[in-house]
Design an enzyme around this catalytic site. Structure first.
Site, mmCIF file in Angstrom:
data_model
loop_
_atom_site.group_PDB
_atom_site.id
_atom_site.type_symbol
_atom_site.label_atom_id
_atom_site.label_comp_id
_atom_site.label_asym_id
_atom_site.label_seq_id
_atom_site.Cartn_x
_atom_site.Cartn_y
_atom_site.Cartn_z
ATOM 1 N N ARG A 46 1.201 -0.955 0.385
ATOM 2 C CA ARG A 46 0.152 -0.122 -0.249
ATOM 3 C C ARG A 46 0.880 1.063 -0.044
ATOM 4 O O ARG A 46 1.255 1.541 1.317
ATOM 5 C CB ARG A 46 -1.074 0.459 0.871
ATOM 6 C CG ARG A 46 -1.731 1.159 1.411
ATOM 7 C CD ARG A 46 -2.450 1.015 2.390
ATOM 8 N NE ARG A 46 -3.899 2.104 3.090
ATOM 9 C CZ ARG A 46 -3.876 3.382 2.967
ATOM 10 N NH1 ARG A 46 -2.454 4.435 3.219
ATOM 11 N NH2 ARG A 46 -4.450 4.647 2.881
ATOM 12 N N SER A 117 -12.440 -3.113 0.862
ATOM 13 C CA SER A 117 -13.172 -1.825 2.107
ATOM 14 C C SER A 117 -14.511 -1.980 2.165
ATOM 15 O O SER A 117 -15.238 -1.452 1.093
ATOM 16 C CB SER A 117 -11.827 -1.173 2.334
ATOM 17 O OG SER A 117 -11.490 -1.153 2.664
ATOM 18 N N LYS A 146 -3.114 5.522 8.747
ATOM 19 C CA LYS A 146 -4.221 5.992 7.503
ATOM 20 C C LYS A 146 -5.069 7.067 7.776
ATOM 21 O O LYS A 146 -4.634 8.114 8.424
ATOM 22 C CB LYS A 146 -5.166 4.960 7.281
ATOM 23 C CG LYS A 146 -5.001 3.158 7.026
ATOM 24 C CD LYS A 146 -6.515 3.199 6.463
ATOM 25 C CE LYS A 146 -6.107 1.947 5.756
ATOM 26 N NZ LYS A 146 -6.856 1.536 5.293
#
Length: 216
Positions: A46, A117, A146
């Site tokens: 990511r 998600s 995040k």
């Protein structure tokens, strides 16, 4: 790339490590190697947020991390970047609600693992309809990993999904540590996904081992 069955995906989600270059205090390749030694079962690349790599640099790091996973037999998932996943022949792709649609990703990637998600039952049902293999739910606890994280949902989101007939594999994310990982499993998740609890740990291998013990 291998095709995985639902029961295999449940097992892969047990200890799901997510990382990009900005999450590490040291070389990402070394961090991943240590996390694998500690027992992670799945890895997601990511590369997002302030200071993250772009273009060729992003691809080069992906290639290095992919090789580490391939050598260790750990499936490699790419966050959001479908083209990169196809280019590497990665094992799968994970998308959020603001990323490419799950149906589009499924069309582009064929039988690769597809994670989505979701935050509501409606989103979950749509993801399943579009071909998702597993759902990511969270943030379960407060998180700093995040910068686009939503409000904390708590364990109730997992419990509610299960009560409402969502049987697809689920992984919890957000603020999960060795001390609360077991609660996430007991709420109905098949596994936990983590960024900073592993990537920012002083001893990555030890942190991974402790988390593995917590979820088994």
């Amino acid at each position: 790339m291998t095709t995985f069955q639902p029961h295999e995906i449940e097992e892969l989600l047990q200890l799901y490590f997510i990382m990009g270059s900005t999450n590490c205090n040291t070389d990402p390749v070394y961090v991943l190697e240590q996390a694998i030694e500690g027992g992670i079962t799945l890895f997601q690349y990511r590369e997002k947020g302030a200071g993250s790599l772009e273009g060729l640099e992003k691809v080069r790091l992906a290639e290095k991390l992919y090789k580490v996973c391939k050598d260790a037999g750990i499936p490699f998932i790419v966050n959001d970047d479908v083209d990169l996943a196809v280019e590497l022949d990665a094992d799968g792709v994970h998308v959020g609600q603001e990323d490419a649609g799950a149906n589009f990703v499924r069309e582009k990637t064929g039988n690769k693992i597809l994670g989505v998600s979701t935050h509501t039952i409606e989103e979950a049902e749509k993801a399943i309809e579009d071909g998702a293999d597993y759902l990511g739910l969270g943030p379960i606890y407060p998180t700093i990993s995040k910068d686009d994280a939503r409000a904390v949902s708590g364990l109730t989101i997992i419990e509610n999904f299960r009560k409402n007939g969502i049987t697809i594999p689920i992984v919890g994310i957000g603020g999960i540590t060795a001390s609360n990982a077991r609660d996430v499993i007991q709420a109905g998740a098949n596994g936990v996904s983590l960024i900073s609890a592993i990537a920012a740990a002083a001893d990555v291998k030890k942190a991974s081992e402790e988390l593995k013990r917590a979820v088994l």
